[in-house]
Scaffold this motif. Structure first.
Motif, mmCIF file in Angstrom:
data_model
loop_
_atom_site.group_PDB
_atom_site.id
_atom_site.type_symbol
_atom_site.label_atom_id
_atom_site.label_comp_id
_atom_site.label_asym_id
_atom_site.label_seq_id
_atom_site.Cartn_x
_atom_site.Cartn_y
_atom_site.Cartn_z
ATOM 1 N N PHE A 126 0.832 -1.221 0.000
ATOM 2 C CA PHE A 126 0.000 0.000 0.000
ATOM 3 C C PHE A 126 0.863 1.267 0.000
ATOM 4 C CE2 PHE A 126 0.663 1.269 4.410
ATOM 5 C CZ PHE A 126 0.984 0.066 5.041
ATOM 6 N N SER A 127 0.260 2.320 -0.529
ATOM 7 C CA SER A 127 0.936 3.614 -0.633
ATOM 8 C C SER A 127 -0.089 4.706 -0.334
ATOM 9 C CB SER A 127 1.463 3.758 -2.065
ATOM 10 O OG SER A 127 1.660 5.101 -2.398
ATOM 11 N N ILE A 128 0.278 5.645 0.533
ATOM 12 C CA ILE A 128 -0.683 6.695 0.931
ATOM 13 C C ILE A 128 -0.131 8.091 0.616
ATOM 14 C CG2 ILE A 128 -1.934 7.708 2.895
ATOM 15 C CD1 ILE A 128 -1.890 4.972 4.218
ATOM 16 N N HIS A 129 -0.974 8.880 -0.042
ATOM 17 C CA HIS A 129 -0.652 10.276 -0.350
ATOM 18 C C HIS A 129 -1.780 11.166 0.183
ATOM 19 C CE1 HIS A 129 2.264 9.089 -3.613
ATOM 20 N NE2 HIS A 129 2.836 10.209 -3.211
ATOM 21 N N LYS A 130 -1.570 12.463 0.069
ATOM 22 C CA LYS A 130 -2.644 13.405 0.422
ATOM 23 C C LYS A 130 -3.281 13.952 -0.857
ATOM 24 C CE LYS A 130 -4.714 15.388 3.850
ATOM 25 N NZ LYS A 130 -4.518 16.356 4.913
ATOM 26 N N ASP A 131 -4.595 13.946 -0.936
ATOM 27 C CA ASP A 131 -5.431 14.588 -1.949
ATOM 28 C C ASP A 131 -5.362 14.048 -3.382
ATOM 29 O OD1 ASP A 131 -6.432 16.204 0.018
ATOM 30 O OD2 ASP A 131 -4.992 17.822 -0.339
ATOM 31 N N SER A 132 -4.184 13.620 -3.849
ATOM 32 C CA SER A 132 -4.126 13.121 -5.217
ATOM 33 C C SER A 132 -3.218 11.902 -5.315
ATOM 34 C CB SER A 132 -3.604 14.219 -6.146
ATOM 35 O OG SER A 132 -3.258 13.642 -7.391
ATOM 36 N N MET A 134 -1.802 11.043 -8.053
ATOM 37 C CA MET A 134 -0.817 11.253 -9.105
ATOM 38 C C MET A 134 0.340 12.150 -8.649
ATOM 39 S SD MET A 134 -2.332 9.272 -11.062
ATOM 40 C CE MET A 134 -1.938 9.300 -12.800
ATOM 41 N N LYS A 135 0.872 11.858 -7.509
ATOM 42 C CA LYS A 135 2.002 12.631 -6.987
ATOM 43 C C LYS A 135 3.252 11.759 -6.991
ATOM 44 C CE LYS A 135 -0.386 15.720 -3.796
ATOM 45 N NZ LYS A 135 -0.595 16.039 -2.391
ATOM 46 N N PRO A 136 4.431 12.375 -7.055
ATOM 47 C CA PRO A 136 5.645 11.553 -7.026
ATOM 48 C C PRO A 136 5.778 10.804 -5.697
ATOM 49 C CG PRO A 136 6.185 13.896 -6.876
ATOM 50 C CD PRO A 136 4.713 13.812 -7.155
ATOM 51 N N GLY A 137 6.426 9.654 -5.765
ATOM 52 C CA GLY A 137 6.542 8.789 -4.602
ATOM 53 C C GLY A 137 7.231 9.417 -3.408
ATOM 54 N N ILE A 282 9.487 10.211 -10.023
ATOM 55 C CA ILE A 282 8.623 10.111 -11.204
ATOM 56 C C ILE A 282 7.223 10.658 -10.884
ATOM 57 C CG2 ILE A 282 7.563 8.525 -12.874
ATOM 58 C CD1 ILE A 282 9.837 6.556 -12.250
ATOM 59 N N VAL A 283 6.771 11.568 -11.730
ATOM 60 C CA VAL A 283 5.398 12.070 -11.577
ATOM 61 C C VAL A 283 4.496 11.142 -12.398
ATOM 62 C CG1 VAL A 283 3.853 14.036 -11.903
ATOM 63 C CG2 VAL A 283 6.281 14.429 -11.400
ATOM 64 N N PRO A 284 3.571 10.451 -11.731
ATOM 65 C CA PRO A 284 2.760 9.456 -12.448
ATOM 66 C C PRO A 284 1.914 10.082 -13.553
ATOM 67 C CG PRO A 284 2.401 9.325 -10.065
ATOM 68 C CD PRO A 284 3.200 10.550 -10.309
ATOM 69 N N GLU A 285 1.804 9.341 -14.669
ATOM 70 C CA GLU A 285 0.955 9.822 -15.767
ATOM 71 C C GLU A 285 -0.257 8.934 -15.911
ATOM 72 O OE1 GLU A 285 3.585 9.848 -19.091
ATOM 73 O OE2 GLU A 285 4.685 11.593 -18.321
#
Ligand code: AHM
Ligand code: MG
Length: 310
Positions: A126-132, A134-137, A282-285
């Protein structure tokens, strides 16, 4: 007395500013889903949940019944907890938008599908980000995996080192067993599907693997990224899933495989790269985009880069 997962989070809160009550709730929800998955995995042969579900996923891969079950358990928990605004899974084509802001979760519900039916270690990433999503890791707030092996373990980073918990079936809790996982600077193991050697697009990679053999390295390859990364984290060495003629960007997916694993590897003192760039930059596309993965101890990854760019 070993510290249970929730108690650990409550203490960690004092040192990690972004670890708020919502994130704690979300992490607890993910962990409780993995306990349920672990229960199914343990009894898989008795529950008629082994084998193929008879369909392929968005990526054209055969879906196993347990893949599907693990996906449903995680989705259900995440939707109900009200703390995840966007959810992405290896098993679903589009992301699920629950609300406008909050935490995003990307996950691989059951990694290592080819090992399900043969009782070899598999896991949840699992991977957790805030709000989006599509942010870099590098902006991950938390990342981790649960490995369903001889013991069930949770390995996680909140951006301040890497910690490991072992599931205690008696209390039903994950207990802190590895308070500080540090990757050795150099190991003795390389991990790559060498059957693809002739298909690798990089001659430098073939030369690097030959070099390691000359240096008396040994090969270990489970074919479950979770298990291969777990070993790499604890023992050092290098794990590679490169580009080949069939998979021109490698096989592993950025959002829920490469990026969270790279986060853990870097947090433990190692390096994660595609061979051209740092994976975490890497910024996800695309939700399901693939990237070549070269991760592990500093020494081996740097040596690998020398061979690739020769
Ligand atoms: P999955 O998510 O469908 O299980 O695929 C990912 C897995 C990784 O766990 C592992 O590193 C890799 O695929 C193994 O692939 P291969 O069998 O091509 O070596
Ligand atoms: Mg996977």
């Amino acid at each position: 007395m070993a510290v249970p997962f929730t108690a650990y989070l409550l203490t960690a809160k004092e040192e990690i500013p972004h670890l708020d009550d919502d994130l704690i709730l979300l992490l607890n929800e993910i962990v409780s889903a993995t306990k349920e998955i672990a229960g199914k995995v343990r009894k898989a042969g008795l529950l008629s949940i082994l084998g193929s579900a008879g369909k392929t996923n968005v990526q054209g891969e055969e879906v196993q019944k347990l893949d599907e079950l693990a996906n449903e358990i995680l989705l259900e928990n995440l939707k109900n907890c009200g703390k995840a605004c966007q959810i992405a899974s290896e098993e679903i084509e589009d992301c699920l938008v629950v609300s406008e802001s909050g935490y995003t979760v990307a996950f691989d519900p059951l990694d290592g599908s080819s090992n399900i039916d043969v009782n070899v270690s598999i896991g949840t990433i699992f991977s957790i980000h805030k709000d989006s999503l599509m942010k870099p890791g590098r902006e991950q707030l938390a990342a981790g995996y649960v490995i369903y092996g001889p013991s069930t373990m949770l390995v996680m980073s909140l951006g301040k080192g890497v910690v490991g918990f072992t599931f205690d079936p008696e209390s039903g809790n994950f207990l802190l067993s590895h308070p500080e996982i540090k990757l050795p600077e150099k190991g003795k193991i390389y991990s790559i599907n060498e059957a693809n050697r002739d298909k690798w697009t990089s001659e430098g990679l073939r030369k690097f693997i030959d070099y390691l053999k000359g240096e008396k390295y040994t090969l270990r390859y489970v074919g479950s990224m979770v298990a291969d990364v777990h070993r790499t984290l604890l023992k050092g060495g290098i794990f590679v899933y490169p580009a080949d003629k069939k998979n021109t960007n490698g096989k592993l997916r950025l959002l829920y495989e490469a990026s969270p694993m790279s986060f853990l590897i870097e947090q433990a003192g190692g390096i994660g790269t595609t061979g051209r760039e740092r994976i975490l930059d890497i910024v996800p596309e695309d939700l399901h985009q693939r990237v070549p993965v070269i991760i592990g101890s500093k020494w081996e990854v740097e040596k690998c880069l020398e061979f690739l760019h020769f």
